[in-house]
Enzyme design. Sequence first.
Site, PDB file in Angstrom:
ATOM      1  N   ASP A   1      -7.381  22.181  -9.807  1.00 52.75           N
ATOM      2  CA  ASP A   1      -7.396  20.972 -10.932  1.00 52.75           C
ATOM      3  C   ASP A   1      -6.556  21.430 -11.816  1.00 52.75           C
ATOM      4  OD1 ASP A   1      -8.146  19.368 -12.680  1.00 52.75           O
ATOM      5  OD2 ASP A   1      -9.940  18.867 -11.803  1.00 52.75           O
TER       6      ASP A   1
ATOM      7  N   ARG B   1       0.854  -1.182  -0.041  1.00 53.87           N
ATOM      8  CA  ARG B   1       0.057  -0.247  -0.005  1.00 53.87           C
ATOM      9  C   ARG B   1       0.796   1.318  -0.180  1.00 53.87           C
ATOM     10  NH1 ARG B   1      -2.437   0.113   4.703  1.00 53.87           N
ATOM     11  NH2 ARG B   1      -3.451  -1.984   4.691  1.00 53.87           N
TER      12      ARG B   1
ATOM     13  N   LYS C   1      -5.650  11.598 -18.159  1.00 57.72           N
ATOM     14  CA  LYS C   1      -5.840  12.327 -19.332  1.00 57.72           C
ATOM     15  C   LYS C   1      -4.549  12.479 -19.981  1.00 57.72           C
ATOM     16  CE  LYS C   1      -9.821  13.287 -17.708  1.00 57.72           C
ATOM     17  NZ  LYS C   1     -10.884  12.478 -17.522  1.00 57.72           N
TER      18      LYS C   1
HETATM   19  C1  PLP Z   1     -10.924  18.281 -15.220  1.00 59.27           C
HETATM   20  C2  PLP Z   1     -11.251  17.013 -14.816  1.00 59.27           C
HETATM   21  N1  PLP Z   1     -10.659  16.889 -13.446  1.00 59.27           N
HETATM   22  C3  PLP Z   1     -10.786  15.637 -12.979  1.00 59.27           C
HETATM   23  C4  PLP Z   1     -11.389  14.460 -13.801  1.00 59.27           C
HETATM   24  C5  PLP Z   1     -11.476  13.051 -13.023  1.00 59.27           C
HETATM   25  O1  PLP Z   1     -10.614  12.275 -13.560  1.00 59.27           O
HETATM   26  P1  PLP Z   1     -10.941  10.928 -13.528  1.00 59.27           P
HETATM   27  O2  PLP Z   1     -11.631  10.575 -14.662  1.00 59.27           O
HETATM   28  O3  PLP Z   1      -9.479   9.875 -13.677  1.00 59.27           O
HETATM   29  O4  PLP Z   1     -11.487  10.344 -12.167  1.00 59.27           O
HETATM   30  C6  PLP Z   1     -11.617  14.515 -14.955  1.00 59.27           C
HETATM   31  C7  PLP Z   1     -12.314  13.583 -15.733  1.00 59.27           C
HETATM   32  O5  PLP Z   1     -13.053  13.736 -16.781  1.00 59.27           O
HETATM   33  C8  PLP Z   1     -11.781  15.910 -15.383  1.00 59.27           C
HETATM   34  O6  PLP Z   1     -12.224  16.324 -16.795  1.00 59.27           O
END
Ligand code: PLP
Length: 400
Positions: free
Chosen positions: A192, A62, A217
């Site tokens: 983010d 972990r 992504k």
């Molecule tokens: C801007 C953004 N943040 C976070 C996420 C979440 O990522 P995950 O799909 O890996 O959980 C996404 C997913 O589409 C996103 O577009």
Amino acid sequence: MAEPKHPQKPDTKIITGGRRKALTGAAVNPPVWRASTHLYDDVAALDEGDKTNEDGRFFYGRRGAPTQWSLSEALTELEPGAHGTMLYPSGVAAIAGALLSVLQPGDVLLMSDNAYDPSRSFAQGFLKRWGVETRFFDPLIGAGISQLFCERTRAILMESPGSLTFEVSDIPAICAAAKAHKGKREIVTLLDNTWATPYFFTALDKGVDMTILAATKYVVGHSDVMAGSVTTTKRHWQALRSTAQTLGQVLSPDDAYLAARGLRTMAVRLKAHEAAALDIAHWLAERPEVATVLHPALPSCPGHEIWKRDFTGSSGLFSFVLKGDRDKAAKFVDTLELFGIGYSWGGFESLAVPKRPEKYRSAVPWHCDGTVIRLQIGLEDVGDLKADLERGFQNVGSRT
Ligand SMILES: Cc1ncc(COP(=O)(O)O)c(C=O)c1O
């Protein structure tokens, strides 16, 4: 790799980061260390292992192994001012893990109104039940955010640009306001940064305390792995790390391996996404069927001036507003052959989805003259992509 003896540009760091020989052995890439149990030489070594809780030491699956440590180090090295990076099994897990490391019942969280829908749902569902109140703010608020601060304000979650409507926030101004606030507890800023990645926007040196990636992504880049990361300063590191461990968050070694492999080509991919997306965004802006294009590098996008000031480039995701209703947008998207219809983005393939941003707003209503279509521009030939979109326009008929 040994520690770099000379300064490195971001394109080089993406290649060298996390590749210390202690982590890779003789191989170029760190091998996949697939293990839950790590064995100790004797009981004395077992007892010794209990004394420290740091990455880079075998303990138990972990806490990861060289495959995950290498990816963490590589991501840390891309953010000037970073102390460490925690990895998570998805971007949503990274957002939740970062927020839970900062908040406690009774706190107020400020969240940008353009935040990714599951970030909003986490706040409005889980965090609300847990006694945290969330207040949404206009992504263009800038330094004006200080007027929203109260005794209980503990954290600010930003997403810039928003991944549906692409407003660019004045991150340095928001972070400076948070730092200037003299409350009982400091206000922690979280971003983010999935759209720009540290390649186009380094966050910690702009004042952000915790920068979050849905590595699913652009880091992974091949639409085949879910992963998330949070990179932070020394000040917030222990809280972030212990929260992730308490919640049992771990990225599998196989997924960490694939994410690290994706990362090595991220700079070249991002430059290709950028060039094609810009070409298509400018082309769309000239079309009579299009009401507006929401791409941070175009003046039509709210916050474009801030993007010019703070970012070193733009990635492959943007939206445009097709004049007409959702049925027309659906017909347009259904016609496309090269653009898949699906969630996510950041992979090598193009995607198109009609969206309803107005459903996810509460601080500032969102309106447009038509229907939002979000495009992820992949790595196909840009002429082929334009021809595909042209067929979509032809299929929906009327040019106004
Ligand atoms: C801007 C953004 N943040 C976070 C996420 C979440 O990522 P995950 O799909 O890996 O959980 C996404 C997913 O589409 C996103 O577009």
